[in-house]
Design a protein around this motif. Structure first.
Motif, PDB file in Angstrom:
ATOM      1  N   ALA A  23       0.852  -1.207   0.000  1.00  0.00           N
ATOM      2  CA  ALA A  23       0.000   0.000   0.000  1.00  0.00           C
ATOM      3  C   ALA A  23       0.882   1.250   0.000  1.00  0.00           C
ATOM      4  CB  ALA A  23      -0.874  -0.006   1.262  1.00  0.00           C
ATOM      5  N   PRO A  24       0.302   2.387  -0.385  1.00  0.00           N
ATOM      6  CA  PRO A  24       1.057   3.642  -0.253  1.00  0.00           C
ATOM      7  C   PRO A  24       1.280   3.964   1.216  1.00  0.00           C
ATOM      8  CG  PRO A  24      -1.229   4.050  -0.935  1.00  0.00           C
ATOM      9  CD  PRO A  24      -1.033   2.568  -0.950  1.00  0.00           C
ATOM     10  N   LEU A  25       2.498   4.372   1.539  1.00  0.00           N
ATOM     11  CA  LEU A  25       2.842   4.644   2.941  1.00  0.00           C
ATOM     12  C   LEU A  25       3.735   5.878   3.021  1.00  0.00           C
ATOM     13  CD1 LEU A  25       3.637   1.015   4.129  1.00  0.00           C
ATOM     14  CD2 LEU A  25       2.097   2.597   5.332  1.00  0.00           C
ATOM     15  N   ALA A  26       3.172   6.999   3.456  1.00  0.00           N
ATOM     16  CA  ALA A  26       3.957   8.234   3.553  1.00  0.00           C
ATOM     17  C   ALA A  26       5.139   8.017   4.501  1.00  0.00           C
ATOM     18  CB  ALA A  26       3.075   9.371   4.052  1.00  0.00           C
ATOM     19  N   TYR A 187      -7.509   5.956  11.657  1.00  0.00           N
ATOM     20  CA  TYR A 187      -7.098   4.533  11.724  1.00  0.00           C
ATOM     21  C   TYR A 187      -7.774   3.819  12.894  1.00  0.00           C
ATOM     22  CZ  TYR A 187      -3.898   5.983   8.198  1.00  0.00           C
ATOM     23  OH  TYR A 187      -3.389   6.477   7.020  1.00  0.00           O
ATOM     24  N   ASP A 213      -6.474  -3.353   7.958  1.00  0.00           N
ATOM     25  CA  ASP A 213      -6.303  -4.407   8.963  1.00  0.00           C
ATOM     26  C   ASP A 213      -5.703  -5.714   8.443  1.00  0.00           C
ATOM     27  OD1 ASP A 213      -7.271  -2.554  10.691  1.00  0.00           O
ATOM     28  OD2 ASP A 213      -9.195  -3.535  11.054  1.00  0.00           O
ATOM     29  N   LEU A 215      -2.897  -6.962   9.057  1.00  0.00           N
ATOM     30  CA  LEU A 215      -1.726  -6.697   9.903  1.00  0.00           C
ATOM     31  C   LEU A 215      -0.784  -7.894   9.959  1.00  0.00           C
ATOM     32  CD1 LEU A 215      -3.610  -4.747  12.715  1.00  0.00           C
ATOM     33  CD2 LEU A 215      -2.381  -3.819  10.748  1.00  0.00           C
ATOM     34  N   ALA A 233      -4.246  -4.783  -0.144  1.00  0.00           N
ATOM     35  CA  ALA A 233      -3.103  -3.867  -0.003  1.00  0.00           C
ATOM     36  C   ALA A 233      -2.696  -3.867   1.469  1.00  0.00           C
ATOM     37  CB  ALA A 233      -3.500  -2.463  -0.443  1.00  0.00           C
ATOM     38  N   ALA A 235      -0.412  -2.263   4.566  1.00  0.00           N
ATOM     39  CA  ALA A 235       0.318  -1.053   4.967  1.00  0.00           C
ATOM     40  C   ALA A 235       1.050  -1.291   6.286  1.00  0.00           C
ATOM     41  CB  ALA A 235      -0.656   0.126   5.058  1.00  0.00           C
TER      42      ALA A 235
HETATM   43  C1  LIG Z   1       2.390   5.560   8.158  1.00  0.00           C
HETATM   44  C2  LIG Z   1       1.279   5.502   7.152  1.00  0.00           C
HETATM   45  C3  LIG Z   1       1.366   6.265   5.997  1.00  0.00           C
HETATM   46  C4  LIG Z   1       0.340   6.205   5.032  1.00  0.00           C
HETATM   47  N1  LIG Z   1       0.469   6.931   3.902  1.00  0.00           N
HETATM   48  C5  LIG Z   1      -0.477   6.832   2.921  1.00  0.00           C
HETATM   49  C6  LIG Z   1      -0.327   7.535   1.685  1.00  0.00           C
HETATM   50  O1  LIG Z   1       0.660   8.245   1.449  1.00  0.00           O
HETATM   51  N2  LIG Z   1      -1.326   7.377   0.761  1.00  0.00           N
HETATM   52  C7  LIG Z   1      -2.428   6.594   0.977  1.00  0.00           C
HETATM   53  O2  LIG Z   1      -3.289   6.463   0.114  1.00  0.00           O
HETATM   54  N3  LIG Z   1      -2.575   5.915   2.144  1.00  0.00           N
HETATM   55  C8  LIG Z   1      -1.626   6.014   3.097  1.00  0.00           C
HETATM   56  N4  LIG Z   1      -1.773   5.297   4.258  1.00  0.00           N
HETATM   57  C9  LIG Z   1      -2.945   4.417   4.425  1.00  0.00           C
HETATM   58  C10 LIG Z   1      -2.583   2.982   4.038  1.00  0.00           C
HETATM   59  O3  LIG Z   1      -2.207   2.881   2.680  1.00  0.00           O
HETATM   60  C11 LIG Z   1      -3.742   2.002   4.334  1.00  0.00           C
HETATM   61  O4  LIG Z   1      -4.849   2.320   3.521  1.00  0.00           O
HETATM   62  C12 LIG Z   1      -4.184   2.029   5.802  1.00  0.00           C
HETATM   63  O5  LIG Z   1      -3.066   2.085   6.664  1.00  0.00           O
HETATM   64  C13 LIG Z   1      -5.003   0.766   6.158  1.00  0.00           C
HETATM   65  O6  LIG Z   1      -4.250  -0.391   5.916  1.00  0.00           O
HETATM   66  P1  LIG Z   1      -3.521  -1.253   7.089  1.00  0.00           P
HETATM   67  O7  LIG Z   1      -4.565  -1.606   8.085  1.00  0.00           O
HETATM   68  O8  LIG Z   1      -2.928  -2.426   6.327  1.00  0.00           O
HETATM   69  O9  LIG Z   1      -2.487  -0.356   7.714  1.00  0.00           O
HETATM   70  C14 LIG Z   1      -0.781   5.371   5.241  1.00  0.00           C
HETATM   71  C15 LIG Z   1      -0.863   4.612   6.409  1.00  0.00           C
HETATM   72  C16 LIG Z   1       0.145   4.665   7.350  1.00  0.00           C
HETATM   73  C17 LIG Z   1       0.030   3.825   8.596  1.00  0.00           C
END
Ligand SMILES: Cc1cc2nc3c(=O)[nH]c(=O)nc-3n(C[C@H](O)[C@H](O)[C@H](O)COP(=O)(O)O)c2cc1C
Length: 330
Positions: A23-26, A187, A213, A215, A233, A235
């Motif tokens: 997934a995208p992760l800033a 979140y 989720d 995880l 996806a 993250a």
């Molecule tokens: C540290 C962090 C940075 C994130 N950055 C972005 C981002 O730049 N673009 C985006 O669309 N979603 C971003 N997300 C959201 C994730 O891509 C994802 O949709 C969300 O965390 C839920 O997925 P997860 O439960 O697997 O973490 C970010 C999430 C986290 C935790």
């Protein structure tokens, strides 16, 4: 797990051989980390969100954000913004840089994005989001995808989701990633996988990627099986664990998820640091890598201690010292 649920999927004309993606992760899904994740089994990755009107800036920091390479495909470059013309121009630039897919962020809940009416804010303005999508589709010769949330406010209906998704599909977007939470939720709470199931059922002939989720490796398989989305996806589950993708693949083959030794963790972290030093300025790289070290510490048998050690990293020597002290050499 019903292994037949693990099919390749498509982003427009691009076939992705495995349905669990980065997934995208800033701050995290940069070129070095994408490279590591790919080598460990990630078939498709997305950059962090990039502000539309900044992608043309030639600063070292901005160039690092936009960096991709031969071994980084297929890759989506994600844009955030709210002006169709500026988004279209930025998308053209990403296409010129070699991004295979342009992903549009209509999901980010952080305060700055909300104040500036970007990202998740556009879940409250679905018609503008569709207009942006149309402008970007017309501007580039490659697949365009969108990232959305279930709804804007917690007590909103799901109407805006459907307006946005249907509108973007008609405008020519080829896939949607759905983070199954409201924007207001950020979140918190549990992602609504029932909604993912309904979203996929309602958009049956479109590519729907679920987010929220996954995880642990088994969660990604459970999401695919329970919701019918085309891909999951991941993250937060990948932060500090780029082996996640290999672990999912192990599970699908009926094996125990691979557990990297401390020696292997050390070697990967050394390589990661080295890549970051080349991409970012050597002055900035150590502080940048500190947060990765903190995430990597979770895989160590003494996570709290290692975390504290990484928190103190200020220069390359500090990074090396943590590794020498807590991670054995081959
Ligand atoms: C540290 C962090 C940075 C994130 N950055 C972005 C981002 O730049 N673009 C985006 O669309 N979603 C971003 N997300 C959201 C994730 O891509 C994802 O949709 C969300 O965390 C839920 O997925 P997860 O439960 O697997 O973490 C970010 C999430 C986290 C935790």
């Amino acid at each position: 797990m019903n292994i037949s649920a693990l099919k390749p999927f498509r982003i427009g004309d691009i076939e992705i051989d495995f349905p669990v993606v980065l997934a995208p992760l800033a701050g995290y899904s940069d070129l070095p980390y994408r490279r590591l994740c790919r080598r460990l089994g990630a078939p498709y990755c997305t950059t962090e969100m990039m502000l539309d009107r900044c992608v043309a800036i030639q600063s070292r920091q901005q160039m690092a954000l936009i960096a991709t390479d031969e071994d980084d495909h297929p890759v989506a470059g994600q844009l955030i913004g709210n002006d169709p013309a500026v988004m279209a121009e930025a998308a053209r630039l990403l296409a010129d840089k070699g991004f295979d897919v342009i992903d549009l962020n209509f999901a980010c809940p952080v305060n700055k994005a909300m104040r500036r009416k970007r990202g998740g804010f556009l879940m409250s303005k679905p018609h503008l989001a569709v207009e942006i999508t149309r402008a970007v589709v017309e501007a580039v010769d490659r697949p365009v995808t969108i990232k959305v949330r279930q709804r804007f406010a917690d007590d909103d209906s799901e109407e805006n989701f459907w307006i946005l998704a249907e509108g973007a599909r008609q405008a020519g977007a080829v896939a949607v990633t759905v983070h199954a939470r409201s924007v207001a939720q950020k979140y918190q709470g549990v992602a609504d996988w029932d909604f993912l199931k309904r979203a996929k059922a309602g958009l049956a002939d479109w590519t729907v990627i679920g987010s929220g989720d996954c995880l642990r490796p088994q969660d990604a398989l459970a999401m695919l099986e329970q919701t019918g989305v085309d891909a999951a996806a991941v993250a937060r589950g990948v932060l500090g664990n780029p082996w996640f993708f290999r672990q999912v693949r192990d599970l699908t083959e009926g094996n125990q998820p691979y557990q990297p030794s401390l020696i292997e963790q050390r070697e990967l972290m050394l390589e990661h640091f080295d890549m970051a030093m080349k991409l970012y300025s050597p002055r900035k790289a150590p502080a940048f890598m500190r947060k990765f070290g903190i995430k990597y510490s979770r895989m160590h048998p003494q996570p709290k201690r290692i975390r504290m050690a990484f928190v103190g990293v200020k220069c390359p020597e500090d990074w090396q010292k943590v590794l020498d002290e807590y991670y054995p050499k081959r």
